[in-house]
Write a protein that holds these residues in place. Structure first.
Motif, PDB file in Angstrom:
ATOM      1  N   ILE A 101      34.809 106.981  15.722  1.00 33.14           N
ATOM      2  CA  ILE A 101      36.152 107.535  15.907  1.00 33.14           C
ATOM      3  C   ILE A 101      36.599 107.417  17.359  1.00 33.14           C
ATOM      4  N   ASP A 102      37.891 107.291  17.579  1.00 34.39           N
ATOM      5  CA  ASP A 102      38.364 107.212  18.964  1.00 34.39           C
ATOM      6  C   ASP A 102      38.748 108.594  19.462  1.00 34.39           C
ATOM      7  N   ARG A 103      39.306 108.646  20.652  1.00 30.04           N
ATOM      8  CA  ARG A 103      39.532 109.923  21.307  1.00 30.04           C
ATOM      9  C   ARG A 103      40.525 110.798  20.542  1.00 30.04           C
ATOM     10  N   SER A 104      41.476 110.128  19.880  1.00 28.37           N
ATOM     11  CA  SER A 104      42.475 110.917  19.165  1.00 28.37           C
ATOM     12  C   SER A 104      41.973 111.309  17.775  1.00 28.37           C
ATOM     13  N   GLY A 105      40.714 111.001  17.491  1.00 31.86           N
ATOM     14  CA  GLY A 105      40.157 111.398  16.206  1.00 31.86           C
ATOM     15  C   GLY A 105      40.368 110.358  15.127  1.00 31.86           C
ATOM     16  N   GLN A 106      40.955 109.253  15.512  1.00 39.64           N
ATOM     17  CA  GLN A 106      41.228 108.212  14.545  1.00 39.64           C
ATOM     18  C   GLN A 106      39.973 107.390  14.254  1.00 39.64           C
ATOM     19  N   GLN A 107      39.780 107.072  12.980  1.00 39.32           N
ATOM     20  CA  GLN A 107      38.614 106.272  12.619  1.00 39.32           C
ATOM     21  C   GLN A 107      38.834 104.819  12.998  1.00 39.32           C
ATOM     22  N   LEU A 108      37.895 104.273  13.747  1.00 38.15           N
ATOM     23  CA  LEU A 108      38.025 102.881  14.177  1.00 38.15           C
ATOM     24  C   LEU A 108      37.344 101.953  13.189  1.00 38.15           C
ATOM     25  N   ASP A 109      36.209 102.390  12.680  1.00 39.98           N
ATOM     26  CA  ASP A 109      35.377 101.517  11.865  1.00 39.98           C
ATOM     27  C   ASP A 109      34.285 102.400  11.265  1.00 39.98           C
ATOM     28  N   VAL A 110      33.588 101.867  10.284  1.00 43.00           N
ATOM     29  CA  VAL A 110      32.393 102.539   9.795  1.00 43.00           C
ATOM     30  C   VAL A 110      31.253 101.563   9.972  1.00 43.00           C
ATOM     31  N   GLY A 111      30.156 102.043  10.567  1.00 39.13           N
ATOM     32  CA  GLY A 111      29.080 101.103  10.832  1.00 39.13           C
ATOM     33  C   GLY A 111      27.777 101.811  11.127  1.00 39.13           C
ATOM     34  N   GLY A 166      57.701 108.233   5.449  1.00 38.92           N
ATOM     35  CA  GLY A 166      59.135 108.255   5.676  1.00 38.92           C
ATOM     36  C   GLY A 166      59.517 109.434   6.552  1.00 38.92           C
ATOM     37  N   LEU A 167      60.506 109.173   7.392  1.00 38.72           N
ATOM     38  CA  LEU A 167      60.860 110.214   8.342  1.00 38.72           C
ATOM     39  C   LEU A 167      61.973 111.083   7.772  1.00 38.72           C
ATOM     40  N   ARG A 168      61.638 112.344   7.528  1.00 44.59           N
ATOM     41  CA  ARG A 168      62.636 113.309   7.065  1.00 44.59           C
ATOM     42  C   ARG A 168      62.089 114.693   7.326  1.00 44.59           C
ATOM     43  N   LYS A 169      62.961 115.667   7.193  1.00 45.60           N
ATOM     44  CA  LYS A 169      62.506 117.060   7.343  1.00 45.60           C
ATOM     45  C   LYS A 169      61.670 117.396   6.118  1.00 45.60           C
ATOM     46  N   ALA A 170      60.365 117.397   6.297  1.00 42.72           N
ATOM     47  CA  ALA A 170      59.511 117.636   5.138  1.00 42.72           C
ATOM     48  C   ALA A 170      59.072 119.087   5.080  1.00 42.72           C
ATOM     49  N   LYS A 171      59.029 119.607   3.877  1.00 39.23           N
ATOM     50  CA  LYS A 171      58.565 120.986   3.723  1.00 39.23           C
ATOM     51  C   LYS A 171      57.079 120.979   3.406  1.00 39.23           C
ATOM     52  N   ASP A 172      56.671 119.931   2.754  1.00 43.88           N
ATOM     53  CA  ASP A 172      55.283 119.767   2.367  1.00 43.88           C
ATOM     54  C   ASP A 172      54.411 119.655   3.609  1.00 43.88           C
ATOM     55  N   LYS A 173      53.353 120.443   3.705  1.00 44.79           N
ATOM     56  CA  LYS A 173      52.477 120.465   4.877  1.00 44.79           C
ATOM     57  C   LYS A 173      51.841 119.094   5.133  1.00 44.79           C
ATOM     58  N   VAL A 174      51.351 118.476   4.057  1.00 48.40           N
ATOM     59  CA  VAL A 174      50.679 117.181   4.192  1.00 48.40           C
ATOM     60  C   VAL A 174      51.652 116.125   4.697  1.00 48.40           C
ATOM     61  N   GLU A 175      52.858 116.161   4.121  1.00 47.97           N
ATOM     62  CA  GLU A 175      53.845 115.187   4.530  1.00 47.97           C
ATOM     63  C   GLU A 175      54.241 115.400   5.997  1.00 47.97           C
ATOM     64  N   GLN A 176      54.325 116.675   6.396  1.00 41.94           N
ATOM     65  CA  GLN A 176      54.651 116.998   7.789  1.00 41.94           C
ATOM     66  C   GLN A 176      53.650 116.354   8.740  1.00 41.94           C
ATOM     67  N   ILE A 177      52.365 116.506   8.387  1.00 38.50           N
ATOM     68  CA  ILE A 177      51.323 115.908   9.237  1.00 38.50           C
ATOM     69  C   ILE A 177      51.485 114.403   9.272  1.00 38.50           C
ATOM     70  N   GLY A 178      51.810 113.849   8.082  1.00 38.94           N
ATOM     71  CA  GLY A 178      52.047 112.400   8.011  1.00 38.94           C
ATOM     72  C   GLY A 178      53.141 111.984   8.963  1.00 38.94           C
ATOM     73  N   ILE A 179      54.198 112.757   9.033  1.00 41.43           N
ATOM     74  CA  ILE A 179      55.321 112.416   9.916  1.00 41.43           C
ATOM     75  C   ILE A 179      54.912 112.542  11.384  1.00 41.43           C
ATOM     76  N   GLU A 180      54.117 113.577  11.667  1.00 42.99           N
ATOM     77  CA  GLU A 180      53.626 113.715  13.049  1.00 42.99           C
ATOM     78  C   GLU A 180      52.818 112.487  13.455  1.00 42.99           C
ATOM     79  N   ARG A 181      51.980 112.050  12.533  1.00 42.77           N
ATOM     80  CA  ARG A 181      51.161 110.872  12.837  1.00 42.77           C
ATOM     81  C   ARG A 181      52.033 109.641  13.012  1.00 42.77           C
ATOM     82  N   ALA A 182      53.060 109.546  12.172  1.00 43.74           N
ATOM     83  CA  ALA A 182      53.980 108.411  12.284  1.00 43.74           C
ATOM     84  C   ALA A 182      54.600 108.393  13.677  1.00 43.74           C
ATOM     85  N   THR A 183      54.987 109.580  14.140  1.00 43.15           N
ATOM     86  CA  THR A 183      55.585 109.681  15.468  1.00 43.15           C
ATOM     87  C   THR A 183      54.628 109.172  16.527  1.00 43.15           C
TER      88      THR A 183
END
Lengths: 646, 454
Positions: B53-63, B273-290
């Motif tokens: 994983i990288d510094r932002s917690g993103q998975q780079l690879d599995v090995g 997709g970028l919109r005002k999301a009420k769904d928690k999961v979708e909100q996180i998705g939008i944050e990541r998109a940003t």
């Protein structure tokens, strides 16, 4: 005849190198003889009457930290002290003083005459006594033999010295003294690589013939600086100003008109002169766009009217000298007391020296000062001290010592000389030192005194002073690291007045001191109890160490990282041509210089990192091959921390 | 020896598209780096299969990762090896993460050299290593030469010359304070320094662009829900990477696909997709998109051609993101042109490129690919674009930091000797790129430039 007493160390020459060499050898317990052609000129300043300056002041402080005499002598004879680069940071600040020549010389002679184990003899030295490749004594002009286990040669510009004024020239060691021709011839028979260098002096002028009212005075600094770590301003004699004047278009025209009779421009002088100290004829030729050059008028002393007009060194014919001097403002009616001249002399390729300044060809023979291609009293004195010390250590069968590049300017100079040699008279500059922020005037004692004490160069009492200072500095730094200033305290309020943004949380005093807007005095002002009872030099060190903290750490890291490799010894018997993968050019360079350590090898110009790797592997292979069979050889391959300690 | 040593990292397998690639780390930080990259520490000498994983917690690879505790390792120091899937981009990102942890790039042969210092070799090995170091330095020289032809090399050399020129002034002012040449006091030094800082920034921009060509450009697909972003990803990758439905908000997380257009690597990242999301999961998705958009080299803003016509793309995007980030260059994709009857087209206005296409029908896809090739800098002869390796960018970054510190020290504290130190370090960094470490005769240059000497 053979003199009835045999000495441990004989020092030939009584200039700045010779006197420091003799004093250092005697201080470490060696019975020492100083032979000079003239006792009256012991400690003589042959060129301009000044000590110190950028880079040179650093050397003087290091000589002092190693127990040498130069700093104390100038403290007792300086008549005009300044701190150069005062507006810049502490690492590049340097002290300089004008000396009263006579007072300086007298102080040095007095120290020599009062030194235990040191004797002085007046006579020219004509020959060295050798047994195979080992020196065992010297022969003087009248055939007197002195035996010794080691000899330090500090012949300055006297080896086959030739003085030029205009197109006429004569043999001389410096104006008024005879040269050493016999010794020069003898040395040329030995397997040394001899070259010629050149240096020069300006005409001296009678101050009573100068119109000072026309000239800009330059006063010394106040408070008056001192050189020695134990020095006091009260030791200084009366202080007097220097003056400044300038050459002009008319001066330059006169000089241009005389160039056809210049020994330099007509090709009579073969030796190479220093680029940073060019003659006035050189300056106006190379920088023809400038129609004026600065001249510092330096007094020669309190009891004489002679002055030294620094900046117009020349070897033009005397009639041209008179004419151009009188074209300069203030000098209209000047009377020249001594003509300016250029001097050519022999020097030996310093790449044939070990770091101890012992010659590689002749065991027990040490060279110091101008014969190694340097210029300047400070450079000479520093080499003299190291050569004298090592001559004594050799006799005492102790390991030699020479400071490293990362602990001193002396180390930088010696390493430069023995590694790269020199094509012009070598002078110290701070830009030669890669660890400039660590090698400061202010901490020379902290860098070198402990070692000096260990080697017997420094008395217990003097070392104790430095040890106490060091402990106080460390204690104060520790205290400041663990003393905190709360953001709402009265101290913080005082500190906030000096800051752009007020303190938002608690900070250690050390972190506050690192801020550019704050200094130690500000913390003394703001925080009750800070600095109470601490001497000024201690406060100064704490502040400098805080301000340079990041840089000092980085340089220390680098030194530590490189240490093992830098100090890895290259066996003296190693045949570079047998190492595979080295180009002929690199083999030649290594064979010429014969570096003592990997670090030194890596600094030879043209030696590639790949070549260093090959060298390392070769040493390692030898070590593996020899391990178990010859333990003594293995030992010489391992790192010896005593050799170059940081 | 093991103490006070730097920690080094290098790709231990040949660069390229091998099946497996190994990144090797050696030095005191190895243990620390292991736990940062893997999120846990390892049992020494035991192969473990787990995500990197990288510094932002993103998975780079599995090995597979293996930790060797010094002195029981190849170099004799703490060593960790990461064996990943060998994509040059992934490995490079892994290297970058390791560099961020405080390691530095190894010189050719440096691992062997350390092994050698730490007595990990017998006589035969030592002899073999000699050849390796020798050929390693030759290889490095050749590859350095290859990546250093033409303009980049010229610009670095030019920059070094400017740094040396400035050092001459600064050193002269320090060593000759009485020669009426106190350059530190006049504006000349500041203006020269500013000039160098600007040149270096320019060089870095170019180098970054050059590296896009080698290391791949990061393209983020963004837009309102159901604009056809996932269809575009699938169209570009030529496979069904993303699930496509008519339901807005189908893509809830970030999806990455490596593609290559005529051999040029691209990392296409599909976002929620970028919109005002009420769904928690979708909100996180939008944050990541940003976050992805912030780090992207280019954004493809997908709009439904039937629904809207956008005048100010950047403003629209900022509004959609609902946060104030600096935007990378944007290309507008007018998708679903099959529904409006528009013809596929690339239209370049002053500062906006609009591609009209249909992702689901694959019409206009070639136009988009051509456009991406162009922005990636495919036209190699185009001025200002050159190849640069991570090593170069790393060196330029450090050089730039030294210049900034030097500037602050000079202007803030008039500390000429610190500026001098920083300039020396700057030159060292630049020399790493050119490989030229010959000590230049600064004093000689001072004497020939100024009339020194009393």
């Amino acid at each position: 005849m053979i003199y009835d007493k045999s000495f441990d160390v004989i020092v030939v020459g009584g200039g700045h190198a010779g006197t420091e060499a003799a004093l250092a050898a005697a201080r470490t317990g060696a019975s020492t003889l100083l032979i000079t052609h003239n006792i009256e000129t012991l400690g003589q300043m042959s060129c301009n009457p000044a000590i110190g300056g950028i880079g040179k002041g650093h050397l003087v402080k290091e000589i002092d930290a190693l127990g040498g005499v130069m700093a104390k002598a100038i403290d007792h004879s300086g008549i005009h002290f300044r701190r150069l680069n005062a507006s810049k940071g502490p690492a590049v600040r340097a002290t300089r003083a004008q000396a009263d020549r006579t007072l300086y010389k007298n102080y040095v002679r007095c120290q020599l005459e009062n030194q235990d184990l040191l004797q002085i003899f007046q006579q020219s030295v004509d020959d060295l006594i050798l047994q195979q490749d080992k020196v065992v004594g010297v022969v003087t002009q009248m055939g007197l033999q002195f035996n010794a286990k080691s000899v330090v040669l500090t012949a300055g510009t006297f080896l086959d010295g030739k003085i030029h004024i205009g197109l006429s020239s004569y043999s001389g060691g410096r104006a008024g003294d005879p040269p050493s021709i016999g010794l020069s011839e003898r040395l040329r028979e030995l397997p040394f690589n001899v070259e010629r260098l050149k240096t020069g002096t300006p005409p001296r002028i009678d101050a009573r013939s100068i119109n000072f009212k026309e000239l800009e005075p330059q006063h010394g600094d106040s408070p008056v600086p001192v050189f020695s770590f134990t020095g006091k301003a009260s030791q200084h004699p009366q202080q007097i100003p220097c003056h400044i004047t300038h050459t002009n278009k008319r001066t330059h025209e006169i000089i241009s008109g005389g160039l056809d009779r210049s020994p330099m421009f007509s090709g009579i002088i073969e030796g190479v002169g220093p680029r940073y100290c060019p003659s006035i004829e050189d300056k106006i030729t190379r920088f023809s766009e400038r129609d004026s050059h600065q001249i510092f008028i330096e007094p020669e002393g309190l009891e004489t009217f002679e002055v030294y007009p620094n900046g117009i060194s020349t070897s033009l014919p005397f009639d041209v000298q008179m004419a151009f001097v009188r074209s300069i403002k203030g000098f209209e009616n000047a009377h020249i007391t001594r003509p300016g001249y250029a001097i050519e002399y022999d020097y030996f390729d310093p790449r044939e020296l070990k770091a101890s300044l012992e010659t590689r060809h002749i065991q027990g023979l040490f060279f110091a000062g101008q014969i190694n291609g340097t210029t300047g009293y400070e450079e000479a004195a520093a080499q003299g001290l190291i050569a004298g010390l090592n001559a004594a250590l050799l006799v005492q069968e102790k390991e030699s010592w020479s400071p490293s590049r990362n602990e001193s300017y002396i180390g930088v100079m010696i390493d430069d000389l023995i590694t790269r040699g020199t094509q012009e008279p070598y002078r110290m500059f701070t830009s030669r030192a890669e660890y400039r922020l660590i090698l400061r005037e202010d901490n020379a004692d902290l860098r070198l005194s402990e070692k000096a004490h260990e080697l017997g160069l420094l008395s217990d009492a003097l070392w104790q002073l430095t040890a106490t200072k060091r402990d106080l500095i460390n204690l104060e730094i520790e205290r400041m690291k663990s003393s905190w200033v709360q953001s709402n305290s009265p101290s913080a309020q005082k500190i906030n007045q000096l800051l752009e943004k007020p303190l938002s949380r608690e900070y250690s005093q050390m972190d506050l001191l690192k801020r550019p807007q704050l200094d130690y005095a500000a913390l003394v002002e703001a925080i009750p109890g800070v600095g109470d009872g601490l001497p000024e030099p201690v406060k100064e060190q704490v502040e400098i160490q805080a301000k340079y903290a990041g840089y000092i750490d980085r340089q220390l890291d680098e030194i530590e990282r490189n240490k093992k490799q830098q100090n890895l010894k290259i066996p003296a018997q190693l045949d570079f041509s047998k190492i595979g993968g080295l180009s002929n050019e690199i083999i030649q360079k290594l064979s010429d210089t014969r570096p003592e350590t990997i670090g030194q090898a890596s600094r030879i110009s043209g030696i590639t990192p790949a070549a260093i790797s090959m060298l390392l592997i070769t040493i390692k292979k030898r070590k593996i091959r020899l391990s178990g069979t010859e333990s003594s050889d293995t030992e010489s391959l391992s790192v010896n921390p005593k050799v170059e300690q940081s | 020896m093991t103490q006070n040593q730097s920690t080094i990292v290098a790709l231990a397998t040949p660069p390229g598209k091998g099946g497996v690639a190994i990144v090797r780390v050696s030095g005191p930080l190895s243990r620390d780096i292991t736990s940062k990259i893997l999120g846990k520490s390892l049992t020494p000498r035991q192969a473990t299969y787990l995500p990197f994983i990288d510094r932002s917690g993103q998975q780079l690879d599995v090995g597979i990762a293996i930790f060797f505790q010094g002195p029981h390792s190849f170099t004799g120091e703490d060593v960790v090896e990461f064996q990943g899937h060998g994509g040059p981009v992934v490995m490079d990102m892994l290297m970058e993460s390791i560099l961020q942890c405080g390691a530095s790039l190894a010189r050719p042969g440096e691992f062997s050299e350390r092994a050698f210092y730490n007595d990990k070799m017998d006589l035969t090995q030592a002899e073999a290593i000699a050849d390796i170091i020798d050929s390693g330095s030759k290889q490095a020289a050749i590859s350095a030469l290859r990546s250093l032809n033409g303009e980049f090399s010229n610009k670095v050399h030019l920059l070094v010359e400017k740094v040396v020129q400035l050092r001459i002034f600064v050193e002269a002012a320090i060593d000759f304070p009485e020669e009426e040449i106190d350059f530190l006091a006049d504006d000349n030094v500041v203006s020269q320094l500013t000039d160098i800082i600007q040149d270096l920034a320019e060089l870095m921009r170019n180098a970054q662009q050059g590296s896009l060509l080698r290391e791949g450009m990061k393209v983020v697909i963004a837009g309102k829900p159901n604009a056809g972003k996932s269809s575009l990803l699938n169209a570009l990758s030529g496979k069904q990477s993303a699930i496509v439905t008519d339901i807005a908000g189908t893509t809830r997380d970030v999806l990455t696909e490596q593609i290559s257009i005529d051999g040029l690597p691209l990392h296409i990242i599909d976002t929620a997709g970028l919109r005002k999301a009420k769904d928690k999961v979708e909100q996180i998705g939008i944050e990541r998109a940003t976050r992805e958009i912030e780090q992207a080299d280019r954004v493809l803003l997908v709009v439904d051609a039937a629904e809207e016509k956008i005048e100010d793309v950047e403003q629209t995007l900022s509004k959609l993101l609902d946060s104030d980030i600096s935007l990378p260059p944007v290309t507008q994709i007018r998708n679903k042109c099959d529904l409006t009857g528009e013809l596929p087209d690339v239209c370049e206005s002053e500062n906006l490129v609009t591609v009209t296409m249909s992702a689901s029908e694959l019409t206009g896809l070639d136009l988009l690919k051509q456009h991406l090739k162009r922005v990636i800098g495919y036209n190699a002869s185009e001025s200002g674009v050159f190849m640069a390796r991570r090593r170069h960018i790393d060196a330029l970054t450090r050089a730039s930091e030294h210049l900034d510190t030097g500037y602050a020290q000079l202007t803030g504290m008039a500390a000429g000797e610190i500026l001098a130190e920083e300039l020396k370090l700057t030159q060292n960094c630049l020399n790493e790129i050119t490989g030229e470490f010959t000590s230049d005769d600064l004093l000689g240059k001072i004497f020939s430039s100024f009339c020194i000497g009393k």
